[in-house]
Design an enzyme around this catalytic site. Structure first.
Site, short mmCIF file in Angstrom:
data_model
loop_
_atom_site.label_atom_id
_atom_site.label_comp_id
_atom_site.label_asym_id
_atom_site.label_seq_id
_atom_site.Cartn_x
_atom_site.Cartn_y
_atom_site.Cartn_z
N GLU A 33 0.85 -1.20 0.00
CA GLU A 33 0.00 0.00 0.00
C GLU A 33 0.88 1.24 0.00
O GLU A 33 1.56 1.53 0.99
CB GLU A 33 -0.91 -0.02 1.24
CG GLU A 33 -1.75 1.24 1.37
CD GLU A 33 -2.46 1.33 2.74
OE1 GLU A 33 -2.74 0.29 3.36
OE2 GLU A 33 -2.72 2.47 3.17
N ARG A 87 0.76 10.41 0.23
CA ARG A 87 1.14 11.46 1.18
C ARG A 87 2.33 12.27 0.73
O ARG A 87 2.79 13.15 1.44
CB ARG A 87 1.44 10.84 2.55
CG ARG A 87 0.23 10.19 3.18
CD ARG A 87 0.53 9.66 4.55
NE ARG A 87 -0.44 8.63 4.89
CZ ARG A 87 -0.28 7.74 5.84
NH1 ARG A 87 0.81 7.74 6.56
NH2 ARG A 87 -1.21 6.83 6.08
N LYS A 111 -10.95 -1.31 6.93
CA LYS A 111 -9.71 -1.05 7.68
C LYS A 111 -10.14 -0.57 9.06
O LYS A 111 -10.99 0.30 9.18
CB LYS A 111 -8.93 0.04 6.94
CG LYS A 111 -7.80 0.68 7.71
CD LYS A 111 -7.01 1.60 6.79
CE LYS A 111 -6.09 2.53 7.59
NZ LYS A 111 -4.80 2.72 6.94
C1 3PG Z 1 -1.93 4.04 8.03
O1 3PG Z 1 -1.97 4.93 7.26
O2 3PG Z 1 -2.59 3.01 7.89
C2 3PG Z 1 -1.13 4.20 9.25
O3 3PG Z 1 -0.37 5.35 9.21
C3 3PG Z 1 -0.24 3.06 9.50
O4 3PG Z 1 -0.15 3.02 10.84
P1 3PG Z 1 1.25 2.83 11.56
O5 3PG Z 1 2.19 3.84 10.96
O6 3PG Z 1 0.96 3.09 13.02
O7 3PG Z 1 1.67 1.42 11.29
#
Ligand code: 3PG
Length: 208
Positions: free
Chosen positions: A41, A45, A130
């Site tokens: 994924e 950003r 999610k």
């Molecule tokens: C996301 O976008 O799904 C999160 O930023 C991922 O979460 P994490 O950085 O805490 O693993």
């Protein structure tokens, strides 16, 4: 709507990625794929995210599945599809976004953090969600509770998950896979160490 569950079930862990350049994206994704993480994924950003999706798709074998994360608007969904993203992920869901991804017939994983949000997403036809941010929204306890009242929903918990907590999530019957960024940490100098990524990816595949 194509079934995003089929995508989720291809990998025990979905690395959630944010790249600063196409080159960085290709180098890191090559390592992740080599270590057995075939669903990736790439979050929208950074300015280069769409071209990174395109470059990674072109570089990796056809059985790699490259999606877009942080798809928070209909415009971003269209741009991600244009860039070649095979699925989309969003931290939340709005009526406009739900409508757009259904019309686009794009495998889509919308984010929820509460029962009402899960019920709303279900009403709009989404069966895979999610769960974000998982660690501060109730963790495995929340998912167990949802499983007893909305048993037809599957989840990909994300947010604050580590190699130590991932197995507990994965053991739940309503969890298809887990997502997280822990496999691709940035060092103090802002770069991603490919050797470390290899090690963390290997451990994730073995452990999770
Ligand atoms: C996301 O976008 O799904 C999160 O930023 C991922 O979460 P994490 O950085 O805490 O693993």
């Amino acid at each position: 709507m194509s079934d995003v569950v089929d995508v989720l079930k291809k990998s025990p862990v979905i690395p959630v990625l944010a790249f600063k350049s196409e080159q960085e994206a290709v180098e890191v994704c090559r390592v992740l794929f080599d270590e057995g993480l075939s669903v990736l994924e790439i979050t929208l950003r950074h300015d280069s995210a769409l071209s990174a999706i395109n470059a990674v798709k072109a570089d990796l074998p056809a059985d790699a599945c490259v999606g877009a994360g942080t798809v928070i608007t209909a415009d971003l969904a269209e741009a991600a599809i244009e860039a070649g993203a095979e699925f989309g992920v969003s931290p939340g869901l709005t009526p406009a976004l739900a409508d757009a991804v259904k019309k686009l017939n794009w495998p889509f994983l919308p984010g929820v953090a509460s029962l009402s949000e899960a019920m709303q997403a279900r009403e709009w036809g989404f069966r895979a969600l999610k769960f974000f941010p998982a660690n501060i929204s109730g963790g495995t306890g929340f998912l167990k509770a949802v499983g007893s009242v909305l048993p037809d929903l599957m989840f990909c918990p994300t947010g604050g998950i580590t190699v130590d907590t991932a197995p507990d999530y994965r053991a739940l019957p309503n969890v298809a896979t887990v997502g997280g960024s822990w496999i691709t940490p940035r060092g103090k100098d802002g770069t991603i160490d490919l050797g470390l990524v290899r090690e963390l990816a290997r451990t994730a595949v073995e452990t999770v």
